[in-house]
Design an enzyme around this catalytic site. Structure first.
Site, PDB file in Angstrom:
ATOM      1  N   SER A  29       7.819  30.210 -60.474  1.00  0.00           N
ATOM      2  CA  SER A  29       6.844  30.404 -59.402  1.00  0.00           C
ATOM      3  C   SER A  29       5.541  29.640 -59.628  1.00  0.00           C
ATOM      4  CB  SER A  29       6.610  31.908 -59.272  1.00  0.00           C
ATOM      5  OG  SER A  29       5.734  32.207 -58.234  1.00  0.00           O
TER       6      SER A  29
ATOM      7  N   ASP B  16       7.128  28.150 -55.823  1.00  0.00           N
ATOM      8  CA  ASP B  16       8.480  28.379 -55.310  1.00  0.00           C
ATOM      9  C   ASP B  16       8.451  28.820 -53.844  1.00  0.00           C
ATOM     10  OD1 ASP B  16       7.454  30.892 -55.886  1.00  0.00           O
ATOM     11  OD2 ASP B  16       9.367  31.715 -56.556  1.00  0.00           O
TER      12      ASP B  16
ATOM     13  N   ALA C  13      -2.429  40.958 -51.608  1.00  0.00           N
ATOM     14  CA  ALA C  13      -3.602  40.125 -51.346  1.00  0.00           C
ATOM     15  C   ALA C  13      -3.333  38.677 -51.757  1.00  0.00           C
ATOM     16  CB  ALA C  13      -4.804  40.678 -52.104  1.00  0.00           C
ATOM     17  N   ASN C  14      -2.494  38.487 -52.778  1.00  0.00           N
ATOM     18  CA  ASN C  14      -2.230  37.137 -53.273  1.00  0.00           C
ATOM     19  C   ASN C  14      -1.298  36.317 -52.380  1.00  0.00           C
ATOM     20  OD1 ASN C  14       0.400  38.008 -53.830  1.00  0.00           O
ATOM     21  ND2 ASN C  14      -0.005  38.369 -56.000  1.00  0.00           N
TER      22      ASN C  14
ATOM     23  N   SER D 129      -0.897  44.311 -67.014  1.00  0.00           N
ATOM     24  CA  SER D 129      -0.181  43.273 -66.273  1.00  0.00           C
ATOM     25  C   SER D 129       1.321  43.402 -66.506  1.00  0.00           C
ATOM     26  CB  SER D 129      -0.651  41.898 -66.739  1.00  0.00           C
ATOM     27  OG  SER D 129       0.311  40.924 -66.423  1.00  0.00           O
ATOM     28  N   GLY D 130       2.108  43.054 -65.499  1.00  0.00           N
ATOM     29  CA  GLY D 130       3.557  43.036 -65.659  1.00  0.00           C
ATOM     30  C   GLY D 130       4.061  41.650 -66.037  1.00  0.00           C
ATOM     31  N   THR D 131       3.163  40.687 -66.134  1.00  0.00           N
ATOM     32  CA  THR D 131       3.610  39.315 -66.407  1.00  0.00           C
ATOM     33  C   THR D 131       2.879  38.646 -67.575  1.00  0.00           C
ATOM     34  OG1 THR D 131       1.997  38.317 -64.917  1.00  0.00           O
ATOM     35  CG2 THR D 131       4.078  38.970 -63.935  1.00  0.00           C
TER      36      THR D 131
ATOM     37  N   ARG E   3      -5.491  44.163 -66.643  1.00  0.00           N
ATOM     38  CA  ARG E   3      -6.261  43.594 -65.535  1.00  0.00           C
ATOM     39  C   ARG E   3      -7.270  44.608 -65.028  1.00  0.00           C
ATOM     40  NH1 ARG E   3      -3.988  38.841 -64.867  1.00  0.00           N
ATOM     41  NH2 ARG E   3      -1.718  38.665 -64.833  1.00  0.00           N
TER      42      ARG E   3
HETATM   43  C1  16G Z   1       4.726  38.888 -59.966  1.00  0.00           C
HETATM   44  C2  16G Z   1       5.115  39.498 -58.648  1.00  0.00           C
HETATM   45  C3  16G Z   1       3.910  39.616 -57.732  1.00  0.00           C
HETATM   46  C4  16G Z   1       2.778  40.336 -58.408  1.00  0.00           C
HETATM   47  C5  16G Z   1       2.476  39.740 -59.755  1.00  0.00           C
HETATM   48  C6  16G Z   1       1.505  40.616 -60.504  1.00  0.00           C
HETATM   49  C7  16G Z   1       7.174  39.243 -57.385  1.00  0.00           C
HETATM   50  C8  16G Z   1       8.109  38.287 -56.723  1.00  0.00           C
HETATM   51  N1  16G Z   1       6.125  38.684 -57.976  1.00  0.00           N
HETATM   52  O1  16G Z   1       4.341  37.563 -59.812  1.00  0.00           O
HETATM   53  O2  16G Z   1       4.309  40.298 -56.589  1.00  0.00           O
HETATM   54  O3  16G Z   1       1.629  40.299 -57.608  1.00  0.00           O
HETATM   55  O4  16G Z   1       3.661  39.645 -60.513  1.00  0.00           O
HETATM   56  O5  16G Z   1       1.295  40.106 -61.761  1.00  0.00           O
HETATM   57  O6  16G Z   1       7.372  40.441 -57.384  1.00  0.00           O
HETATM   58  P1  16G Z   1       0.566  40.956 -62.883  1.00  0.00           P
HETATM   59  O7  16G Z   1       1.391  42.191 -63.125  1.00  0.00           O
HETATM   60  O8  16G Z   1       0.471  40.043 -64.032  1.00  0.00           O
HETATM   61  O9  16G Z   1      -0.792  41.317 -62.329  1.00  0.00           O
HETATM   62 MG    MG Z   2       6.172  32.593 -56.163  1.00  0.00          MG
END
Ligand code: 16G
Ligand code: MG
Length: 542
Positions: free
Chosen positions: A64, A278, A371-372, A498-500, A505
């Protein structure tokens, strides 16, 4: 299944020992060089899930908005949705199994999920434009074939296009043809029928500048733009011919930095938009005559769309249940405008498309946006049938409104948030309502806000409730946030792991930018103090 062959192929995609990855909010994400084994194993898992659901499954290779050197993979469930949660756990177990454990983990999943191995499996694959994506998707194919699954490799696709293909294939072609041509035709036909209704006077020929983040969106829009050129002319920037993917451009950059992407020529008051790497996110923006930058994010997109849908319903005379779904990141002004001015019920879910998507499915018409810029509108099958029937039966004005709503249903990607489909819906609504980008922006004024990150030893010490708006642990944190929020006007703040990324955050909004900045800083300090901050203490942003 031939265990020996699986084990042998697995060693060709050996896992770097000790590497642990999580199936996160949107699948696995990591540096591309660490993902070969994950891809092979997700090929295996896709076959098991396909057998269990007796349906076609999707695998998308993309990271992405993340840097070009990264990559990732996610599985797409039969109705175009994100993978079911219990399978996310299997995905994590399988990805992290050491080589000698692979067969045991597979057997475990087979048993737990009662997978019938005799059942056939079919998996479709798509990938983005990253240099690493082609080889990694080949590893997915290896995984699928070694378990006897059939594969169709679509090659380069946007993420929402792959969701669309999966959905089409599992609904007997009723939703559309499972080809890129079918996708272009379905969306463009609905778009042109809609925009035909717009009065031609005034704005004249409509055009839009699109920043494609140097990604797959550029390739696909270049293929598609001829299909809808009668209604809209798009000029593509950051089209991948020169710049690097997501570098200083794309929706994530624009939203995060609140400034235009590099490589785009913007004139005053021109409508511009950015996709992400993406093409499942979109934000709009413009420069006013004084050179000020104005961002129109997912909240304002949701507002434009839900207001228009509500107007059409009133015109048709149908009282359908319409709801807007947001996350805690939605600007407070947007929520207030929707509830108080538009009288549309608003719901809040946890961050991540799958949560919003599921909530939106509860309504006749569910509009969801982060929002994103991730989002779409969902229409239940019953609503779609009813509207299309009304478009045949009603008289004059009502009939016209029902037809328009029918076209909008066709134009929204029901399988996933889709930047291209959202862009066409937005362009159609602006044309139909004769709205300029400034008039759209003026619907309400965003409250000033600030987002910060805090590094802690273990972000799992923070748990949240109430759709991530309140912290349950560590003890004392929520009380501290409540006390800080009281100091400012129109203020709100929350924290979430954060989930990523390995960070916590922090979000704050208030009546002025200075207050929002201060509040965010003070909340960051509270997180640092109470949730085991590491490294340098948070610094003030003002
Ligand atoms: C991922 C999610 C997005 C969310 C972001 C939050 C999908 C396809 N993408 O990119 O929706 O806003 O994670 O990230 O579900 P964070 O947990 O790092 O704040
Ligand atoms: Mg994307």
């Amino acid at each position: 299944m031939d265990l020996g062959t699986i084990a042998k192929h697995s060693t060709l995609h050996a896992k770097p020992s000790g590497l642990i990855l999580q199936y996160g909010t949107a699948g696995f994400r990591a540096e591309a060089e660490h993902l070969d084994h994950v891809m092979f194993r997700m090929g295996l898992l896709a076959v098991l899930r396909s057998k269990q659901t007796k349906s076609t499954l999707g695998v998308m290779v993309t990271a992405s908005h993340n840097p070009e050197e990264d990559n990732g993979v996610k599985l797409v469930d039969p109705l175009g949705e994100m993978l079911a949660p219990s399978w996310e756990e299997h995905a994590t177990c399988l990805a992290n199994a050491e080589e000698q454990e692979i067969l045991r983990v597979l057997a475990n999943i087979l048993e737990k999920e009662a997978v019938d191995l005799q059942q056939e499996a079919f998996v479709v694959i798509g990938r983005d434009t990253r240099p690493s994506s082609e080889k990694l998707s080949q590893s997915v194919i290896d995984g699928v074939t070694v378990l006897g699954g059939q594969v169709h490799d679509y090659g380069l696709l946007t993420t929402p296009q792959l969701h669309y293909m999966v959905y089409c294939r599992n609904t007997g072609g009723q939703y559309g043809k499972a080809t890129t041509e079918g996708y272009y035709q379905k969306l463009s036909k609905a778009f042109l029928e809609l925009t035909k209704q717009a009065s031609c006077s005034g704005d004249g020929y409509r055009s839009l500048k699109v920043d494609c983040a140097n990604g797959i969106g550029a390739l696909k829009l270049r293929e598609m733009k001829h299909y809808f050129s009668q209604g809209l002319s798009v000029q593509l920037f950051n089209d991948g011919t020169r710049g690097k993917l997501n570098h200083l451009c794309g929706a994530d950059f624009v939203k995060g930095h609140q400034k235009p992407p590099h490589g785009m020529e913007m004139k005053a008051n021109e409508r511009c938009c950015s996709l992400d790497g993406d093409a499942d996110r979109i934000v709009y923006y413009y420069h006013d005559a004084d050179g000020h930058f104005h961002l129109i994010d997912g909240d304002k997109i949701a507002t434009l769309i839900s207001s228009f849908l509500k107007e059409l319903l009133v015109e048709i005379g149908e009282s359908l249940d319409i709801g807007v779904v947001q996350t805690a990141y939605a600007n407070g002004s947007s929520t207030r405008y929707l509830e108080e001015v538009m009288k549309v019920p608003v719901y809040c879910t946890k961050t991540g498309v799958k949560h919003l998507h599921h909530k939106a499915q509860e309504f006749d018409i569910g509009v969801y946006f982060e929002a994103n810029g991730h989002g779409t509108a969902l229409f239940s099958t019953a609503v779609e049938m009813k509207i299309k029937q009304l478009a045949e039966e009603l008289e004059d004005k009502k009939r016209k409104a029902a037809k328009m709503l029918g076209n909008i249903i066709d134009l929204f990607n029901q399988a996933a948030g889709d930047a291209v489909s959202d862009m066409l819906v937005i362009e159609a609504i602006l044309a139909l309502k004769g709205l300029t980008v400034q008039q759209w922006d003026a619907l309400y004024t965003d409250l000033p806000n600030r987002q910060l990150k805090v590094k802690v030893a273990d972000r799992k010490v923070i748990s949240t409730t109430d759709a991530e708006r309140r912290a349950v642990t560590p003890p004392g944190l929520q009380e501290a946030i409540d006390d800080l929020v009281k100091k400012y006007k129109l203020s709100r703040a929350f924290v979430r792991p954060s989930g990523t990324e390995d960070v916590v955050r922090v979000y704050a909004e208030a009546d002025s930018q200075e207050s929002a900045d201060r509040l965010a800083y003070e909340v960051s300090l509270a997180v640092f103090r109470l949730a085991g901050g590491i490294g340098e203490r948070p610094q003030p942003v003002f």
